[in-house]
Structure formats: structure tokens, C-alpha cells
Scaffold this motif. Structure first.
Motif, PDB file in Angstrom:
ATOM      1  N   PHE A  37       0.851  -1.191   0.000  1.00  0.00           N
ATOM      2  CA  PHE A  37       0.000   0.000   0.000  1.00  0.00           C
ATOM      3  C   PHE A  37       0.883   1.236   0.000  1.00  0.00           C
ATOM      4  N   GLU A  38       0.604   2.163  -0.907  1.00  0.00           N
ATOM      5  CA  GLU A  38       1.391   3.393  -1.004  1.00  0.00           C
ATOM      6  C   GLU A  38       0.477   4.604  -1.076  1.00  0.00           C
ATOM      7  N   THR A  39       0.962   5.700  -0.508  1.00  0.00           N
ATOM      8  CA  THR A  39       0.269   6.993  -0.579  1.00  0.00           C
ATOM      9  C   THR A  39       1.192   7.994  -1.231  1.00  0.00           C
ATOM     10  N   MET A  65      -3.703   7.078  -3.600  1.00  0.00           N
ATOM     11  CA  MET A  65      -3.511   5.872  -2.800  1.00  0.00           C
ATOM     12  C   MET A  65      -3.572   4.662  -3.720  1.00  0.00           C
ATOM     13  N   GLN A  66      -2.692   3.710  -3.518  1.00  0.00           N
ATOM     14  CA  GLN A  66      -2.620   2.544  -4.387  1.00  0.00           C
ATOM     15  C   GLN A  66      -2.356   1.285  -3.572  1.00  0.00           C
ATOM     16  N   ASP A  78      -7.763   8.460  -6.228  1.00  0.00           N
ATOM     17  CA  ASP A  78      -7.155   9.789  -6.347  1.00  0.00           C
ATOM     18  C   ASP A  78      -8.156  10.854  -5.924  1.00  0.00           C
ATOM     19  N   ARG A 296       6.208  10.040  -1.994  1.00  0.00           N
ATOM     20  CA  ARG A 296       5.528   8.774  -1.784  1.00  0.00           C
ATOM     21  C   ARG A 296       5.809   8.252  -0.385  1.00  0.00           C
TER      22      ARG A 296
END
Length: 297
Positions: A37-39, A65-66, A78, A296
Motif C-alpha cells: 500500500f502506497e500513498t 492511494m494505491q 485519487d 511517496r
């Protein structure tokens, strides 16, 4: 009344992210996790979608967010600041939710498919969807929302990627008879084309197609050049179709990603990209250098 500036997806600046992220995101994570999970927080000198401004040539900020699974599944969200003068009656926010699946070798042939929805909470415009040629008066007003839905297929080979997006919602960012014909009638000096547009009857833009092709190559170990060309084919409204082009340089430095994007468009009916800004009318499809920086987490 005005037609929404036809995009990109903001949704598929996002879905394009499915392109590069899914096969590689977990390359170093597979032994310890099955997902990542990334922001991402980005500050932009301007928010552009398919070369057209969504922020009325003003600065914007975007939160992304992904969630990526090692199987190839990905979910993306997004949230971005947009202009209330362009997306009328709204909160000045654009939200995109997307999901997809990608498979193949990122260094050779790879493929993907996805779905996305783009929302502008509270935003809608009112415009006549007919015009009486005998009395030369517009018909009854009707409201249209800017929200859109998309389906995507993608194919790529190494750094070269091509995508096709199909609009599955009733309208593409509100492009219907009231939006397109109404904007032409409002901003064009000669009303002939607008009246011809109304004469075609009350139509929507479901089935519009968006084409994208991108090529990336490294200029240096931390610097990438991206070349982009896109085509927006709006169903039932050929005057709203256009091409967009972008040259981007991305540099990773000090834990952040720095971008310089030169964007330009070739539109057919410029009045569709005009916005009333106080006592002046501004074009949102001019060529532009857009700068941004992101971090990120």
C-alpha cells in the motif's frame, strides 16, 4: 452553461499507473508480503487532464492511494483539487476510483484490463437540450452531472504502452446535447455550428473512446523522459474530439519525484474549452509547461 472540459482520465492518469506498477511493485517484497500500500502527495502548478486544464490554470494538489497485490490486482484512489468555475456547483474536488488486473512480463509483452469511475461531488450544470428553430428560442433546461465511468484494455511491450478506454457511463464528463451545443451557442461568435448541433437531436456521449500511447526511456539513472500522444473520440459530438501531446521529464531526487510536463492539444471547437472567469473568458486548452513535485509514503 458550459460543457465540461473533456478529459483524461484524471481517471487514467490513474489507470495508466496500473500499467507500470502492478508487475514491478512487489518485486522486492515477495518474500515478506503479498501486497503493498502506497500513498502519494503531489503539488502541481496546474491540474491538466488530456492536455486540458481542470484547475483553470491555477495550482492544485493531489492525494493518491494505491493497493497492489502480487497476483496483479490493483486498486487506486485519487483526490484532486479542481476549479469550481469549471465543475459548476461542486466542492472543487475530483475523485477517481479504479481497479484492474495486469499480467505478463514488464520487460516484454504485458497486458491489462480495468474499470474506473470519476466523480465531482455536487458538480452539475443546467442547459437547454433542444432549440426551437422557428421561434429561435432554447428549450427547457435540464441538469447534467460531470461524473463518468470507464472500461480499459491495455497492451505494452517493454517501455511502449498503448491503452484504449471506453466510456460506459451515460456521458463523458457531462458531454451531451446541453453541454456541447450549449457551450458552442454561448461562446461562439457564429451560432451556425451550435444550431446544427442542436438539430441532431438530444444525444449523450456513451461509447466515447480514448486512445493513449506512451513511451518511456531513461536519460540518466534517476531521470526519465516520457513521450505521450492521445486521441479523444467523443461519441455523437465530433466537434468535441481532439488530440493531445505531452513531453515529460521526471527526476527522482531527495526522496521526492520532480516533474516537468510540456502539454499541448489540437482541438476542433475551442469554444468547448472556454470558461467564464469573472468578467473574462479564458481558454483551458492552451499549450502549457506544468511543474509538479510528489512524495511517496
Amino acid at each position: 452553461m458550459r460543457v465540461p472540459t473533456p478529459p483524461a482520465i484524471a481517471a487514467f492518469t490513474i489507470i495508466a499507473g496500473i500499467a507500470g506498477a502492478v508487475p514491478q511493485a512487489l518485486a522486492g517484497e515477495r518474500e515478506t508480503a503479498t501486497y503493498q500500500f502506497e500513498t502519494d502527495v503531489k503539488v502541481l502548478s496546474e491540474q491538466r487532464t488530456r492536455g486540458v486544464s481542470d484547475s483553470l490554470m491555477r495550482p492544485s494538489v493531489k492525494l493518491g492511494m494505491q493497493l497492489v497485490h502480487e497476483s496483479g490486482l490493483v486498486a487506486v484512489a485519487d483526490i484532486v483539487r479542481v476549479s469550481k468555475k469549471q465543475f459548476l456547483g461542486g466542492d472543487g474536488v475530483g475523485v477517481t476510483l479504479a481497479g484492474g488486473y495486469r499480467f505478463g512480463d514488464p520487460e516484454a509483452w504485458h497486458f491489462g484490463a480495468g474499470m474506473a469511475a470519476e466523480f465531482f461531488p455536487g458538480a452539475k450544470f443546467e442547459a437547454p437540450h433542444s432549440f426551437d428553430m422557428d421561434t429561435f428560442t432554447p428549450g427547457a433546461m435540464r441538469s447534467t452531472r460531470y461524473d463518468s465511468g470507464f472500461a480499459l484494455v491495455e497492451v505494452g511491450y517493454g517501455a511502449l504502452e498503448a491503452r484504449l478506454l471506453d466510456v460506459v457511463s451515460k456521458t463523458y464528463r457531462g458531454a451531451d446535447t446541453g453541454g456541447v451545443c450549449g457551450a458552442m451557442l454561448q461562446f461562439a461568435v457564429d451560432p451556425t455550428a451550435a444550431l446544427a448541433c442542436y438539430a441532431r437531436g438530444d444525444r449523450n456521449s456513451r461509447g466515447s473512446l480514448l486512445f493513449d500511447i506512451d513511451y518511456k526511456f531513461a536519460l540518466a539513472p534517476a531521470t526519465t523522459l516520457t513521450l505521450h500522444a492521445g486521441r479523444q473520440q467523443v461519441a455523437n459530438f465530433a466537434e468535441a474530439s481532439f488530440n493531445d501531446y505531452r513531453v515529460s521529464v521526471t527526476r527522482k531526487q531527495w526522496g521526492m519525484e520532480w516533474n516537468a510536463d510540456f502539454v499541448t492539444t489540437r482541438t476542433r471547437a475551442r469554444e468547448l474549452y472556454m470558461v467564464q472567469d469573472g468578467d473574462r473568458v479564458r481558454a483551458t486548452d492552451n499549450r502549457r509547461l506544468v511543474l509538479s513535485v510528489s512524495r511517496r509514503f
